[in-house]
Scaffold this motif. Structure first.
Motif, PDB file in Angstrom:
ATOM      1  N   ASN A  18      79.762  34.256  -7.563  1.00 46.56           N
ATOM      2  CA  ASN A  18      79.409  32.880  -7.224  1.00 46.56           C
ATOM      3  C   ASN A  18      79.387  32.659  -5.723  1.00 46.56           C
ATOM      4  OD1 ASN A  18      78.851  30.146  -7.624  1.00 46.56           O
ATOM      5  ND2 ASN A  18      81.003  29.653  -7.564  1.00 46.56           N
ATOM      6  N   ALA A  19      80.127  33.474  -4.998  1.00 44.22           N
ATOM      7  CA  ALA A  19      80.220  33.276  -3.554  1.00 44.22           C
ATOM      8  C   ALA A  19      80.598  34.589  -2.877  1.00 44.22           C
ATOM      9  CB  ALA A  19      81.258  32.206  -3.249  1.00 44.22           C
ATOM     10  N   PRO A  20      80.315  34.702  -1.592  1.00 46.13           N
ATOM     11  CA  PRO A  20      80.579  35.960  -0.895  1.00 46.13           C
ATOM     12  C   PRO A  20      81.988  36.094  -0.333  1.00 46.13           C
ATOM     13  CG  PRO A  20      79.428  34.474   0.561  1.00 46.13           C
ATOM     14  CD  PRO A  20      79.541  33.776  -0.768  1.00 46.13           C
ATOM     15  N   ASN A  21      82.841  35.090  -0.535  1.00 46.64           N
ATOM     16  CA  ASN A  21      84.195  35.224  -0.001  1.00 46.64           C
ATOM     17  C   ASN A  21      85.238  34.707  -0.982  1.00 46.64           C
ATOM     18  OD1 ASN A  21      84.459  32.394   0.297  1.00 46.64           O
ATOM     19  ND2 ASN A  21      83.500  32.481   2.295  1.00 46.64           N
ATOM     20  N   THR A  22      86.481  35.020  -0.713  1.00 44.14           N
ATOM     21  CA  THR A  22      87.583  34.714  -1.620  1.00 44.14           C
ATOM     22  C   THR A  22      87.744  33.229  -1.852  1.00 44.14           C
ATOM     23  OG1 THR A  22      88.720  36.718  -0.905  1.00 44.14           O
ATOM     24  CG2 THR A  22      90.059  35.044  -2.004  1.00 44.14           C
ATOM     25  N   TYR A  23      87.735  32.438  -0.784  1.00 41.78           N
ATOM     26  CA  TYR A  23      87.976  31.004  -0.929  1.00 41.78           C
ATOM     27  C   TYR A  23      87.019  30.378  -1.935  1.00 41.78           C
ATOM     28  CZ  TYR A  23      90.445  31.587   3.508  1.00 41.78           C
ATOM     29  OH  TYR A  23      91.285  32.000   4.489  1.00 41.78           O
ATOM     30  N   LYS A  24      85.753  30.626  -1.742  1.00 41.07           N
ATOM     31  CA  LYS A  24      84.739  30.011  -2.598  1.00 41.07           C
ATOM     32  C   LYS A  24      84.772  30.602  -4.004  1.00 41.07           C
ATOM     33  CE  LYS A  24      81.792  28.924   1.306  1.00 41.07           C
ATOM     34  NZ  LYS A  24      80.555  29.226   2.003  1.00 41.07           N
ATOM     35  N   SER A  25      84.927  31.899  -4.119  1.00 37.91           N
ATOM     36  CA  SER A  25      84.973  32.531  -5.435  1.00 37.91           C
ATOM     37  C   SER A  25      86.162  32.039  -6.250  1.00 37.91           C
ATOM     38  CB  SER A  25      85.052  34.051  -5.298  1.00 37.91           C
ATOM     39  OG  SER A  25      83.883  34.558  -4.728  1.00 37.91           O
ATOM     40  N   MET A  26      87.316  31.968  -5.633  1.00 40.25           N
ATOM     41  CA  MET A  26      88.515  31.549  -6.355  1.00 40.25           C
ATOM     42  C   MET A  26      88.464  30.071  -6.738  1.00 40.25           C
ATOM     43  SD  MET A  26      90.233  34.240  -6.907  1.00 40.25           S
ATOM     44  CE  MET A  26      88.643  35.013  -7.095  1.00 40.25           C
ATOM     45  N   SER A  28      85.828  28.491  -7.589  1.00 40.25           N
ATOM     46  CA  SER A  28      84.958  28.461  -8.765  1.00 40.25           C
ATOM     47  C   SER A  28      85.683  28.979  -9.995  1.00 40.25           C
ATOM     48  CB  SER A  28      83.707  29.303  -8.530  1.00 40.25           C
ATOM     49  OG  SER A  28      82.909  28.708  -7.554  1.00 40.25           O
ATOM     50  N   PHE A  29      86.420  30.036  -9.813  1.00 41.07           N
ATOM     51  CA  PHE A  29      87.161  30.633 -10.923  1.00 41.07           C
ATOM     52  C   PHE A  29      88.139  29.625 -11.527  1.00 41.07           C
ATOM     53  CE2 PHE A  29      91.058  32.810 -12.305  1.00 41.07           C
ATOM     54  CZ  PHE A  29      90.547  33.587 -13.341  1.00 41.07           C
ATOM     55  N   ILE A  30      88.837  28.925 -10.691  1.00 39.72           N
ATOM     56  CA  ILE A  30      89.907  28.054 -11.168  1.00 39.72           C
ATOM     57  C   ILE A  30      89.424  26.693 -11.669  1.00 39.72           C
ATOM     58  CG2 ILE A  30      90.603  26.938  -9.015  1.00 39.72           C
ATOM     59  CD1 ILE A  30      93.496  28.008  -9.965  1.00 39.72           C
ATOM     60  N   THR A  31      88.209  26.295 -11.277  1.00 39.87           N
ATOM     61  CA  THR A  31      87.671  25.004 -11.724  1.00 39.87           C
ATOM     62  C   THR A  31      86.486  25.157 -12.683  1.00 39.87           C
ATOM     63  OG1 THR A  31      86.114  24.842  -9.886  1.00 39.87           O
ATOM     64  CG2 THR A  31      88.300  23.846  -9.567  1.00 39.87           C
ATOM     65  N   SER A  32      85.919  26.326 -12.766  1.00 38.65           N
ATOM     66  CA  SER A  32      84.700  26.639 -13.521  1.00 38.65           C
ATOM     67  C   SER A  32      83.487  25.867 -13.004  1.00 38.65           C
ATOM     68  CB  SER A  32      84.875  26.423 -15.033  1.00 38.65           C
ATOM     69  OG  SER A  32      84.826  25.055 -15.372  1.00 38.65           O
ATOM     70  N   LYS A  33      83.540  25.455 -11.756  1.00 42.93           N
ATOM     71  CA  LYS A  33      82.421  24.772 -11.107  1.00 42.93           C
ATOM     72  C   LYS A  33      81.900  25.643  -9.966  1.00 42.93           C
ATOM     73  CE  LYS A  33      82.956  21.073 -13.560  1.00 42.93           C
ATOM     74  NZ  LYS A  33      82.093  20.850 -14.678  1.00 42.93           N
ATOM     75  N   HIS A  34      80.658  25.434  -9.599  1.00 41.91           N
ATOM     76  CA  HIS A  34      80.084  26.151  -8.460  1.00 41.91           C
ATOM     77  C   HIS A  34      80.886  25.810  -7.205  1.00 41.91           C
ATOM     78  CE1 HIS A  34      77.223  27.382  -5.368  1.00 41.91           C
ATOM     79  NE2 HIS A  34      76.753  28.200  -6.287  1.00 41.91           N
ATOM     80  N   SER A  36      80.058  25.059  -4.340  1.00 40.79           N
ATOM     81  CA  SER A  36      79.555  23.917  -3.571  1.00 40.79           C
ATOM     82  C   SER A  36      80.135  22.595  -4.088  1.00 40.79           C
ATOM     83  CB  SER A  36      78.029  23.863  -3.614  1.00 40.79           C
ATOM     84  OG  SER A  36      77.582  23.638  -4.934  1.00 40.79           O
ATOM     85  N   LYS A  37      80.626  22.589  -5.322  1.00 39.02           N
ATOM     86  CA  LYS A  37      81.232  21.386  -5.887  1.00 39.02           C
ATOM     87  C   LYS A  37      82.748  21.454  -5.923  1.00 39.02           C
ATOM     88  CE  LYS A  37      77.336  20.174  -8.719  1.00 39.02           C
ATOM     89  NZ  LYS A  37      76.853  19.668  -9.961  1.00 39.02           N
ATOM     90  N   SER A  38      83.296  22.640  -6.071  1.00 35.06           N
ATOM     91  CA  SER A  38      84.740  22.773  -6.274  1.00 35.06           C
ATOM     92  C   SER A  38      85.543  22.862  -4.987  1.00 35.06           C
ATOM     93  CB  SER A  38      85.033  24.006  -7.121  1.00 35.06           C
ATOM     94  OG  SER A  38      84.628  25.178  -6.437  1.00 35.06           O
ATOM     95  N   LEU A  39      84.867  23.074  -3.878  1.00 32.86           N
ATOM     96  CA  LEU A  39      85.589  23.325  -2.635  1.00 32.86           C
ATOM     97  C   LEU A  39      84.937  22.592  -1.480  1.00 32.86           C
ATOM     98  CD1 LEU A  39      87.943  25.231  -1.646  1.00 32.86           C
ATOM     99  CD2 LEU A  39      86.165  26.817  -0.980  1.00 32.86           C
TER     100      LEU A  39
END
Length: 172
Positions: A18-26, A28-34, A36-39
């Protein structure tokens, strides 16, 4: 061991991060949202970024905690601890010493032993091989870099990831 494991494993042939780095990927993982919406990303200055979970979306540990689960987050990745709002729904939030999988696993097994009689959710986040990655001597590239090859940046961030493009590669 890999062949034995693969007999009962699931193979995903089409996986997209979903994303190229840990912050964005995690996030998404924890909210099940993209991402761009979860962070949300806040830049207080040009060097530092602050990552904030969007409080509008429930997180997996939040849902499980509300269902009576004991929740734990254990990681050896210091960067993940800078996501504001991540800690809120974990009963236990442990950072083990940097990039030490054995210590992380031991900490997790101890936590599981202490909580095995309760419904629980544990998130283990292993840092593992990570950029900047330096191969060990056994796997180092044996062919010296030619003068005409270029070292190019692959990303514009604080880590300045870099790679090598052969001179024979088509330039655009």
């Amino acid at each position: 061991s890999i062949d034995k494991f693969s007999k009962d494993a699931v193979l995903f042939k089409r996986v997209i991060s979903n994303a190229p780095n840990t912050y964005k990927s995690m996030s998404s993982f924890i909210t099940s949202k993209h991402a761009s919406k979860s962070l949300s990303i806040y830049f207080p200055n040009q060097i530092m970024e602050i990552f904030i979970l969007n409080p509008y979306y429930p997180t997996l540990p939040e849902i499980l905690k509300n269902l009576g689960y004991v929740t734990s987050f254990i990681s050896d990745a210091p960067a993940i601890f800078y996501i504001k709002g991540l800690k809120k729904w974990f009963d236990t939030f442990i950072e083990t010493e940097g990039n030490n999988a054995a210590m992380l696993t031991k900490t997790a097994l101890n936590w599981i032993a202490d909580n095995k009689n309760k419904p629980f959710f544990i998130w283990l986040h292993y840092y593992g091989p990570h950029t900047p990655y330096q191969p060990n001597k056994a796997s180092a590239i044996r062919v010296p870099l030619k003068q005409k090859d270029k070292i190019i940046p692959l990303a514009r961030d604080i880590f300045q990831h870099a790679g090598v493009i052969s001179h024979s590669a088509k330039e655009e």
